[in-house]
Every structure is written in structure tokens, then in C-alpha cells.
Write a protein that holds these residues in place. Structure first.
Motif, PDB file in Angstrom:
ATOM      1  N   ASN A   1     -12.611  13.457  -1.513  1.00  0.00           N
ATOM      2  CA  ASN A   1     -11.875  13.074  -2.718  1.00  0.00           C
ATOM      3  C   ASN A   1     -10.806  12.024  -2.447  1.00  0.00           C
ATOM      4  N   ILE A   2     -10.291  12.000  -1.225  1.00  0.00           N
ATOM      5  CA  ILE A   2      -9.364  10.929  -0.848  1.00  0.00           C
ATOM      6  C   ILE A   2     -10.119   9.607  -0.765  1.00  0.00           C
ATOM      7  N   ILE A   3     -11.279   9.623  -0.126  1.00  0.00           N
ATOM      8  CA  ILE A   3     -12.068   8.393   0.025  1.00  0.00           C
ATOM      9  C   ILE A   3     -12.552   7.884  -1.328  1.00  0.00           C
ATOM     10  N   ASN A   4     -12.943   8.799  -2.213  1.00  0.00           N
ATOM     11  CA  ASN A   4     -13.442   8.396  -3.529  1.00  0.00           C
ATOM     12  C   ASN A   4     -12.339   8.121  -4.541  1.00  0.00           C
ATOM     13  N   LEU A   5     -11.070   8.243  -4.087  1.00  0.00           N
ATOM     14  CA  LEU A   5      -9.896   7.953  -4.929  1.00  0.00           C
ATOM     15  C   LEU A   5      -9.661   8.983  -6.020  1.00  0.00           C
ATOM     16  N   GLU A   6     -10.388  10.108  -5.981  1.00  0.00           N
ATOM     17  CA  GLU A   6     -10.078  11.191  -6.904  1.00  0.00           C
ATOM     18  C   GLU A   6      -8.686  11.738  -6.591  1.00  0.00           C
ATOM     19  N   LEU A   7      -8.331  11.724  -5.326  1.00  0.00           N
ATOM     20  CA  LEU A   7      -6.964  12.001  -4.884  1.00  0.00           C
ATOM     21  C   LEU A   7      -6.377  10.648  -4.481  1.00  0.00           C
ATOM     22  N   ALA A   8      -5.589  10.085  -5.355  1.00  0.00           N
ATOM     23  CA  ALA A   8      -5.151   8.696  -5.205  1.00  0.00           C
ATOM     24  C   ALA A   8      -4.049   8.559  -4.158  1.00  0.00           C
ATOM     25  N   PRO A   9      -4.005   7.427  -3.471  1.00  0.00           N
ATOM     26  CA  PRO A   9      -2.921   7.176  -2.519  1.00  0.00           C
ATOM     27  C   PRO A   9      -1.557   7.307  -3.205  1.00  0.00           C
ATOM     28  N   GLY A  10      -0.665   8.029  -2.562  1.00  0.00           N
ATOM     29  CA  GLY A  10       0.675   8.232  -3.105  1.00  0.00           C
ATOM     30  C   GLY A  10       0.823   9.465  -3.972  1.00  0.00           C
TER      31      GLY A  10
ATOM     32  N   LEU B   1      -4.202  10.507   6.818  1.00  0.00           N
ATOM     33  CA  LEU B   1      -4.691  10.459   5.442  1.00  0.00           C
ATOM     34  C   LEU B   1      -3.769  11.227   4.506  1.00  0.00           C
ATOM     35  N   VAL B   2      -3.031  12.170   5.051  1.00  0.00           N
ATOM     36  CA  VAL B   2      -2.124  13.021   4.277  1.00  0.00           C
ATOM     37  C   VAL B   2      -0.767  13.046   4.977  1.00  0.00           C
ATOM     38  N   GLU B   3       0.294  13.032   4.169  1.00  0.00           N
ATOM     39  CA  GLU B   3       1.649  13.221   4.684  1.00  0.00           C
ATOM     40  C   GLU B   3       2.103  14.627   4.322  1.00  0.00           C
ATOM     41  N   ILE B   4       2.560  15.378   5.302  1.00  0.00           N
ATOM     42  CA  ILE B   4       3.092  16.712   5.064  1.00  0.00           C
ATOM     43  C   ILE B   4       4.594  16.569   4.798  1.00  0.00           C
ATOM     44  N   LEU B   5       5.022  17.007   3.619  1.00  0.00           N
ATOM     45  CA  LEU B   5       6.421  16.890   3.220  1.00  0.00           C
ATOM     46  C   LEU B   5       7.068  18.274   3.281  1.00  0.00           C
ATOM     47  N   PRO B   6       7.914  18.513   4.264  1.00  0.00           N
ATOM     48  CA  PRO B   6       8.544  19.835   4.389  1.00  0.00           C
ATOM     49  C   PRO B   6       9.222  20.273   3.098  1.00  0.00           C
ATOM     50  N   GLN B   7       8.932  21.488   2.665  1.00  0.00           N
ATOM     51  CA  GLN B   7       9.512  22.105   1.470  1.00  0.00           C
ATOM     52  C   GLN B   7       9.028  21.478   0.163  1.00  0.00           C
ATOM     53  N   LYS B   8       8.201  20.429   0.238  1.00  0.00           N
ATOM     54  CA  LYS B   8       7.760  19.749  -0.981  1.00  0.00           C
ATOM     55  C   LYS B   8       6.245  19.771  -1.176  1.00  0.00           C
ATOM     56  N   GLY B   9       5.502  20.022  -0.126  1.00  0.00           N
ATOM     57  CA  GLY B   9       4.049  20.001  -0.241  1.00  0.00           C
ATOM     58  C   GLY B   9       3.443  18.870   0.563  1.00  0.00           C
TER      59      GLY B   9
ATOM     60  N   ARG C   1       1.338  14.838   0.381  1.00  0.00           N
ATOM     61  CA  ARG C   1       1.094  13.619  -0.388  1.00  0.00           C
ATOM     62  C   ARG C   1      -0.022  12.830   0.278  1.00  0.00           C
ATOM     63  N   ILE C   2      -0.893  12.263  -0.539  1.00  0.00           N
ATOM     64  CA  ILE C   2      -1.941  11.399  -0.015  1.00  0.00           C
ATOM     65  C   ILE C   2      -1.304  10.100   0.467  1.00  0.00           C
TER      66      ILE C   2
END
Length: 225
Positions: free
Chosen positions: A23-32, A63-71, A73-74
Motif C-alpha cells: 500500500n505504500i508502493i501503490n500510494l494507498e498510504l501516501a508519503p507523509g 519507508l516508515v518513520e516511527i514517532l514516539p508517543q505519536k504513532g 508516518r509514511i
């Protein structure tokens, strides 16, 4: 999200990782975009733990950023990583087509021709994500014919950043050239011309450079500055 059926041998983490990555590659989960472990878990019918593990795994490849306490982000697309991914494919795939120029069977040639005909069908019917799957299938078959599937699996694990740009290119550019490229590459293999096959593969894998301005215009928020 696009969700395909979980295979019999997949663990929950593997299923989550494969689905999120697709879904990241197909942009279903959009960057940002922000993603929720609980929402993805509900969609996939899993607990949050394998989803969290999958996101952490995808974080290792940026491909993903892990945001402590926030979840999570792509990640935005970094063109330096796209270039590195393309470099890996370029080195390996040029070597593969040169290897195949030693000769392939008539059955293998017919199989590749059939894959190209399917690609032509989806170009005519304007289904870019299906075309991306078939493009991948064509390249995977080249590695299979060369008996280099472990090499393909290794390469495939390292080229997701390039794949996101390929996905955007197929969704943005009207004059799609990849099928023509495949026809020419296959013909060079059939003619046993390794220099020509290498040159054509280099051109094929460099198209994103030609398309970059178009892609950035359509998706300006998807890229790092």
C-alpha cells in the motif's frame, strides 16, 4: 487500504508487513501520512503487536518513520534513496539480461511474449497499478530463467523507494514506454546481443529521471526538499 488474502505460510507480522509495504508502493498510504496501528490491525483482522512489528521492520528500510508517543508516518520520498535503489537494480538486471543472451528456450521466449501482451492490455485499459504488478512479474521471470531467484529476492527487499517512484510514473505519464522497452529487451535477448540488451535495460531503468519533473509537479508534497 488494498488487502489481499493472507497466505497459508505467512505469519501475522509477515502478512502485515507485505500488505503495508504494498500500500505504500501503490500510494494507498501516501508519503507523509500518519498511520494508526489500531486501524491497520482492525482492517487486517490482527492484534496490534504484529502490526507494530511490521511498521518497525519497514522503518529499518526508511519507508516508515516511527514517532514516539505519536504513532507512525509514511516517509517522504528521498531521491538519493531512489537513486541507490535504482543503482542496485541496474547492476543486477543488466547482468541478468547479458546472462540470458547466452540463449533461452522457445518456451521461455513465448512466456515472456505473453507477459508483454498482458501489459499491453492494461496500458490500453489504463490500470497503472496492475501494470506495475505485471512489470515486476516480467523482471522476476528474467531472474527465474537465469536461475537467480535468491538474487531477485535480495534485490526486491532493497528497492521499495524506487518502486514508489515507478508507481507514480505509471499514474502520471500518459506516454508509457515500459512495454515498448520490454519488447526491445526481449528481442535483444532473442538475438543474443548482450551489449544491446544491457543498453536497453539501462534506458528502461533510467526512465524515472526523464519523468521526475512530471512526477514532482503532480505530487509536490510527497518528496523531501
Amino acid at each position: 487500504m488494498i488487502v489481499t488474502e493472507r497466505t497459508a505460510r505467512e505469519t501475522a507480522r509477515e502478512f502485515a508487513s507485505r500488505t503495508i509495504k504494498k500500500n505504500i508502493i501503490n500510494l494507498e498510504l501516501a508519503p507523509g501520512s500518519l498511520v494508526s496501528e489500531s486501524e491497520i490491525a482492525a482492517i487486517l483482522g490482527l492484534s496490534r503487536t504484529p502490526v507494530r512489528e511490521a511498521l518497525m521492520e519497514l522503518g529499518k528500510t526508511n519507508l516508515v518513520e516511527i514517532l514516539p508517543q505519536k504513532g507512525s508516518r509514511i516517509s517522504l520520498i528521498d531521491y538519493s534513496m531512489v537513486e541507490e535503489s535504482r543503482f542496485i537494480r541496474l547492476v543486477l538486471e543488466c547482468a541478468i539480461v547479458k546472462l540470458l543472451c547466452g540463449g533461452i528456450s522457445k518456451e521461455a521466449y513465448a512466456c515472456l511474449q505473453e507477459k508483454i501482451r498482458l501489459q499491453e492490455f492494461y496500458v490500453e485499459h489504463n490500470e497503472p497499478f496492475k501494470l506495475l504488478e505485471l512489470d515486476n512479474d516480467f523482471h522476476r521471470e528474467l531472474f527465474s530463467l537465469a536461475n537467480r531467484m535468491q538474487t531477485y529476492q535480495l534485490m526486491n527487499s532493497m528497492t521499495s523507494h524506487f518502486d514508489r517512484v515507478r508507481s507514480m510514473s505509471l499514474s502520471t505519464i500518459k506516454d508509457i514506454k515500459i512495454v515498448e522497452d520490454h519488447i526491445e529487451i526481449l528481442q535483444a535477448i532473442y538475438e543474443k546481443d548482450p551489449e544491446k540488451a544491457e543498453a536497453l535495460m539501462t534506458k528502461h531503468l533510467s526512465r524515472y529521471k526523464i519523468d521526475e519533473n512530471f512526477i514532482r509537479t503532480k505530487y509536490p508534497a510527497y518528496f523531501k526538499a
